[in-house]
Design a protein around this motif. Structure first.
Motif, short mmCIF file in Angstrom:
data_model
loop_
_atom_site.label_atom_id
_atom_site.label_comp_id
_atom_site.label_asym_id
_atom_site.label_seq_id
_atom_site.Cartn_x
_atom_site.Cartn_y
_atom_site.Cartn_z
N THR A 1 45.20 51.79 39.52
CA THR A 1 45.64 50.46 39.04
C THR A 1 45.16 49.81 37.39
N ASN B 1 53.61 36.20 40.74
CA ASN B 1 51.89 36.40 41.23
C ASN B 1 52.52 37.20 42.78
N GLU C 1 52.07 40.82 45.46
CA GLU C 1 51.03 42.01 45.72
C GLU C 1 51.01 42.82 44.32
N TYR D 1 51.91 42.42 41.73
CA TYR D 1 50.96 41.76 40.46
C TYR D 1 50.48 41.15 40.45
N VAL D 2 49.02 40.88 40.02
CA VAL D 2 47.46 39.68 40.10
C VAL D 2 47.82 39.36 38.74
N THR E 1 45.84 37.02 36.65
CA THR E 1 44.45 35.76 36.17
C THR E 1 43.95 34.79 35.79
N THR F 1 46.91 42.57 36.42
CA THR F 1 46.26 43.24 37.07
C THR F 1 47.76 43.79 38.22
N LYS G 1 48.52 46.88 40.71
CA LYS G 1 48.69 47.52 41.56
C LYS G 1 48.94 48.64 42.40
#
Length: 1260
Positions: A26, A51, A53, A55-56, A58, A67, A69
């Motif tokens: 990650t 946004n 699964e 690419y996250v 925030t 983030t 993954k």
């Protein structure tokens, strides 16, 4: 020069850094913004990240993170985060193995390292300063990134619905490189067109991209006078292996993006490398380290701070220490960083780099000065601008304005403002005016099938226009229906055989305006002027049915009892003009029936009955009294019949009686006519006897018919008229008795036309009209009125209302200001519409002008004041009649006209004002619509004389000697100032002028000296003196009148040898009051006496004539020349020169050796001069001497050879002393001394340095 672009401020406090991640791990990137509510966008290879699964994203206040993954090998690309106008790029490096510990946070670099400062941007990335961008792009090409060897497409879309022609698109790289000439294997330009959406799509394809393709690009689109452009970037990445992060990469010339930014190293740090960035890369020469380099956790070191503080001798050492290889780029960067903008001492605010105005508009240039009293000069293309009606200078505090009224194409130039020794520059671009519509389309109302022409006139001959119907463009594809015609400035749309579908609004459009007109198409109404009448015909007579209609081209068909009548030998059908006839010869009983005429294409018919009369004799043994069988036969109750004028009136009265009664018809107008002429009734009697052979009696004009048949008596009036109205009485008699009945007939008609309309008032685009009702309402009440208007020079009337208007006053709107119109009115009742009234007097809708501008006080005395102003900005369509000036005392409301009537001038002198009184003044502009709003002075003016010292302003060309030729006119205009009016005196060489030879005219502001034909004696020094009481000012003017010189003197042949002759002569006794500029020497053979030039513009007084022909004898002559021309007469040689033939040995003569040594001698002395301080001055003289003399310059007997203020020049014996920007202290006696071994010579002159004259500002 454009002002430097201000440095942008970063939107980030903390930026994400390049990081490493292992496959399957990650990766987290963090950023912190300055504002907590800032919108942040994350990108991957220039594509937005959503946004999900994988690419996250925030956001917590000002903290933002991305983030990634389950990292894969394909995630190792370039990422970016965008906030506002700031964009930061970073990399994700993917490797196999365990994920390293996240690096500690590194302090954010200074804001200036976040991105290259705007002042270092390349030219292609500077803001587009081109004006008049019209927003033609539907979709602009966007910046993109590509890897070496891959392809990329840039797309631009343009909508053509508002364009008169196809748009032209050009693609550029950098500032000037046109890519159209570079199309080929790696570059293709394409375009497509969607007919449904009318959108052009332009594409630029770049194939197999190379590193040098990176840079700034520009796309320009133009269509006639419309223009738009868009800048975008292309970044080309190389597939580089993971390498160490080194500051040396900042100066590797591997990949350059616009603005001086360079991509280098794994961290892709952006460092400005200056203008010389190219394709060099010195890092390949360095030895690569085999050790793995980890990212340092120490705080970053700003190398530029170290370099700025270090001495230049340490630059090379520091560069080697930090791995900088491009020393030239480093030095240029340091030079830019150290350079500080020099603050202007004269200007607080300079002119903008460029201005744009349309032709005819007003443009104002403004500056702010540090010294409000500084003198300002305005230059246009290097030439000083003088104030005039078009160029107006204004001064408000420390602000200075140059106003240019009514800009023309000649005003498209470079302008300079000079204050002392400083200048600021700008350019004014004058745009050509758009194509205007000078004459608008006119509304039209036509009948179906007619031809229609819409005509307009534009301001430019041959200009393209676009025609539309209800918003849809009319094209030439529809040429069968529409035709487009051009005639100079006129454009015509022709519609043949209009139909109801052609109704609508037609618009003509240019790039400068549009005009709309409405077309109304009405169905043709066929009017019947004469209808067919019933006929009763005896056997073997002729029966003729005829009718008359309004349309000559209308055809029709005749029917008998519903069956079409065909012409034959007895039946004849004719159509001549508007008359249609059916003639039946030799009538038979079978011809009896109902005959009908049906016009083709119209939904009505005309019918009549043909009766066949038979004569029968019956014996009636008994008698019955006659009886009239009506619904109301009582004498106390009359029956009333209403008939419309023009229709047929038929009264069919059933009667009985035996024997057949005699019928008598009488008409009485008593009590019926609305306007009885007298108390007696006028009776008209029609008699018909009911006999077996049926006799018909009619009146003289054939309109009235009385027909009696068995059991009926029919009374018919063809085409009833107003005078047919009245009481009709029918009386039947036979031997057994009589009976009577009265029938009232009322004829109704359309009303009479209304009275001539009157115009009560007019506005800018409207008028109020009134009229009187018609004298006769037609027997029916008037329901309302219909109004029409037309332009005076047009023949088409436009209806203003379609529903009857009940009032007698109407306000007409939507008229064109300045256009003459006429009005007329129709009256409407239940029967129909009357004839139109007479047209009103022509009128013009106009509005008052705007108020005059720039009202100022020009001059003032104890009893008078001079005012001046400028024309109103908005004049309107009506011509300006003049101006009215009024004044009143301060505190009073009573405004007094300054003079009777109006003045057409823009200035006025008001006299007989009370001395010392405070007065207010105002000016109004008048036209046909009346006065405008007043323009007033901001404050009251005290009527009192303002004293002013006398001062003469000598024109620049008169500050030097004025040279005139004999016979020319001398006209000197010497302006001066002074109040009250000064006394002017002219003298020449100290004596008063002779008024018989010289004319003098003096005014309040100047004096004119005039000599119609000047002579040599008019040369001299003229002095003009202006005096007010004990204060005076004088000025001297030197006039030199020159003429042709006299002939040279004493031309002698000094020697003859070989083919050469030596000549010598003396200068003319009269040089024409001008220096002799040269001589023309001519020779002539004594045999032919044809003269040929030997020398022209010869300056010495002796010469040698060579190349003569032996055996010939020659004579010579010489002309003198000055600035006016050649002398009228030459000087001839008294003797001739004979060229001996060669027949003996030539013995060279023995000459003594000549001594060429010569003492210095000045051939042209120094001339005393008077110069103006601040302007370079030169003193010149010429010297000769052998050997070349040594020259020394002195001022007031002090050697100035080594002083920097002076420069000495010597060329071909001409000596020049240049004094740089002299001041009054540089005046004095200047001496030039020339010395050699043979002697010396001295020449001197006086130099006067005058201070600059600054005009005093007149307090107003």
């Amino acid at each position: 020069m454009p002002e430097p672009v201000k440095k942008t401020v970063s939107a980030f406090k903390k930026k994400p850094k390049t990081t490493e991640a292992v496959i399957g791990g990650t990766a987290v990137f963090k950023a912190e913004t300055e504002k907590p509510d800032a919108k942040v966008k994350w990108q991957r290879d220039s594509a937005d990240i959503a946004n999900g699964e994988k690419y996250v994203i925030t956001a917590d206040g000002s903290n933002h993170s991305l983030t990634i993954k389950n990292v894969t090998k394909g995630d190792g690309v370039v990422y970016a985060v965008i906030a506002g106008t700031s964009k930061v790029k970073f990399d994700l490096k993917v490797k196999e193995g365990e994920a390293p510990a996240p690096p500690p946070e590194v302090p954010a670099p200074p804001p200036e390292q976040e991105s290259a400062p705007p002042e270092h941007l390349a030219e292609s990335q500077l803001p587009d300063t081109r004006q008049d961008l019209t927003g033609l792009f539907l979709e602009k090409p966007q910046s993109g990134e590509v890897t070496v060897g891959e392809n990329i497409i840039f797309t631009a879309k343009v909508c053509s619905t508002t364009l008169l022609k196809k748009p032209t698109v050009k693609w550029f790289k950098g500032k000037w490189m046109d890519l159209a000439s570079k199309a080929g294997k790696h570059l293709q330009l394409k375009e497509t067109y969607d007919r449904n959406t009318k959108v052009f799509t332009f594409e630029m394809h770049i194939m197999e991209a190379k590193p040098n393709y990176a840079g700034g690009y520009r796309c320009e689109v133009s269509s006639r006078d419309k223009f738009d452009s868009c800048n975008f970037e292309l970044s080309v990445h190389e597939a580089e292996p993971v390498s160490e992060f080194d500051i040396r990469a900042a100066f590797r010339r591997t990949s350059t993006v616009p603005g001086g930014k360079k991509k280098s190293g794994a961290g892709r740090s952006s460092i400005d490398a200056g203008e010389e960035a190219g394709e060099l890369d010195f890092s390949a020469l360095l030895k690569k380290s085999s050790r793995a380099v980890h990212i340092s956790t120490e705080p970053e070191v700003d190398v530029w701070d170290i370099l700025q503080k270090a001495p230049p001798s340490e630059y090379e050492k520091i560069a080697f220490q930090y791995g900088i290889t491009d020393l030239r780029g480093m030095l240029k960067r340091l030079k830019k960083m150290k350079k500080e903008e020099k603050k202007s001492e004269a200007f607080l605010r300079k002119l903008d780099p460029a201005y744009q105005a349309e032709k005819g508009q007003k443009m104002k240039l403004a500056i702010e000065l540090a010294n409000p009293d500084a003198e300002v000069k305005w230059l246009k293309n290097g030439q000083e601008i003088q104030p005039s009606g078009r160029y107006i200078f204004e001064s408000i505090g420390n602000k200075r304005f140059l106003t240019i009224n009514h800009c023309t194409l000649a005003d498209d130039a470079a302008y300079t403002c000079v204050v002392g020794g400083e200048k600021c520059f700008t350019e004014l671009f004058v745009k050509e005016p758009p194509v205007l519509i000078l004459r608008n389309l006119e509304d039209q109302m036509v009948m179906k099938g007619e031809r229609v022409e819409f005509e307009c006139e534009v301001s430019e001959e041959g200009a393209p226009v676009k025609w539309e119907k209800d918003g849809v463009e009319l094209t030439r594809i529809e040429a069968l229906k529409y035709r487009f015609k051009k005639d100079g400035k006129k454009h015509i749309l022709i519609i043949n055989e209009v139909t109801k579908e052609d109704c609508g609004h037609y618009t003509v459009k240019t790039n400068g305006g549009e005009s709309m007109a409405e077309l109304l198409v009405q169905e043709k109404e066929l009017e019947v002027y004469q209808s067919i009448a019933d006929l009763a015909v005896k056997a073997k007579d002729e029966a003729v049915f005829k009718c008359e209609v309004s349309d000559e081209n209308a055809k029709g068909t005749w029917y008998k009892n519903g069956v079409e009548v065909k012409p034959d030998a007895r039946i004849h059908i004719t159509h001549i003009g508007r008359m249609h006839k059916l003639a039946i010869d030799n009538v038979k009983p079978e011809d009896e029936g109902d005959y009908t005429f049906v016009p083709d294409g119209y939904a009505f018919n005309l019918s009549a009955k043909l009766s066949f009369l038979e004569v029968k004799i019956d014996f009636v043994p008994r008698q019955d009294p006659p009886k009239i069988h009506l619904d109301c036969t009582d004498h106390l109750a009359d029956s009333t019949i209403v008939v419309v004028a023009g229709n047929k009136l038929r009264l069919d009265v059933p009667i009985t009686g035996d024997p057949a009664p005699t019928v008598v018809w009488t008409k009485s107008e008593k009590g019926i006519s609305s306007k009885p002429r007298n108390d007696q009734s006028t009776d008209v009697e029609f008699i018909a006897d009911l006999m077996k052979d049926v006799e018909v009696i009619s009146n003289a004009d054939g309109r009235v018919h009385v027909e009696s048949t068995k059991g009926h008596c029919i009374f018919t009036i063809e085409g009833a008229e107003r005078q047919d109205e009245g009481v009709y009485s029918v009386i039947v008699r036979n031997p057994a008795g009589e009976d009577t009945a009265d029938i009232t007939v009322k004829v109704v008609d359309v009303p009479d036309p209304p009275q001539t309309p009157r115009i009560l008032s007019v506005g800018e685009d409207s008028c109020v009209v009134t009229w009187d009702p018609p004298l006769f309402d037609g027997g029916q009440p008037v329901l309302g009125y219909v109004l029409e208007r037309k332009k005076k020079r047009s023949y088409r009337w436009m209806r203003l209302n379609f529903d009857p208007y009940k009032e007698l006053t109407y306000e007409a709107k939507k008229m064109i200001e300045g256009m003459a119109y006429e009005m007329r009115v129709y009256a409407v009742n239940a029967i129909g519409m009357s004839q139109h009234s007479p047209a009103s007097q022509p009128f013009v809708p106009i509005a008052p002008t705007s108020e005059p501008t720039g009202l100022t006080v020009d001059d003032i005395s104890d009893t008078t004041i001079s005012l001046k102003w400028r024309c109103p900005e908005h004049m309107g369509s009506a011509t300006l009649d003049g101006y009215g000036v009024e004044y009143c005392k301060e505190g009073s409301d009573e405004w007094i006209p300054a003079f009777e009537g109006l003045t057409e001038r823009n200035s006025v002198i008001i006299r007989d004002l009370p001395t010392g009184e405070k007065m207010l003044f105002r000016v109004r502009a008048y036209n046909m619509a009346g006065p405008s709003n007043p323009a007033s002075l901001s404050q009251a003016v005290t009527i009192r004389e303002i004293m002013q010292r006398p001062k003469i302003w000598i024109p620049r060309y008169l500050r030097q000697t004025l040279v005139k030729k004999v016979g020319e006119t001398i006209n000197l205009v010497i302006p001066f100032q002074g109040k009250p009016r000064p006394k002017v005196t002219w003298t020449k060489d100290g004596e008063l002028l002779d008024p018989k030879q010289v004319s003098i005219r003096n005014s309040d502001t100047d004096s004119i000296l005039f000599i119609r034909r000047c002579e040599r004696k008019d040369s001299g020094t003229y002095q003009v003196q202006v005096q007010i009481e004990n204060v005076e000012d004088t000025a001297n003017i030197i006039i030199q009148v020159v003429d042709l010189p006299g002939p040279p003197q004493t031309l002698k042949i000094m020697d003859v040898w070989g083919f050469n002759v030596a000549l010598e002569w003396k200068t003319p006794t009269d040089n024409g009051n001008s220096a002799i500029s040269g001589y023309i020497i001519q020779k002539a053979d004594k045999k032919t006496m044809e003269w040929f030039n030997v020398y022209e513009h010869f300056r010495r007084n002796n010469c040698v004539v060579s190349d003569l022909i032996m055996g010939n004898e020659y004579v010579f002559r010489v002309y003198a020349a000055n600035m006016v021309g050649l002398s009228l007469e030459p000087c001839y040689s008294k003797d001739s020169a004979y060229i001996q033939k060669i027949g003996m040995a030539y013995k060279r003569p023995i000459y003594k050796e000549h001594n060429f040594l010569e003492a210095p001698k000045f051939t042209h002395p120094l001339v005393s001069r008077s110069v103006i301080a601040g302007y370079n001055a030169t003193l010149s003289c010429s010297v000769r001497g052998i050997p070349k003399p040594k020259v020394t310059w002195y001022k007031n007997k002090m050697d100035i050879s080594n002083e920097a203020k002076y420069r000495m020049f010597s060329k071909q014996g001409v000596l020049t002393l240049e004094i740089r920007k002299p001041c009054p202290f540089d005046g004095g006696v200047y001496m030039c001394k020339a010395v050699n071994d043979s002697g010396e010579d001295i020449v001197e002159c006086k130099l006067e340095v005058r201070s600059q004259v600054i005009k005093e500002e007149i307090k107003k």
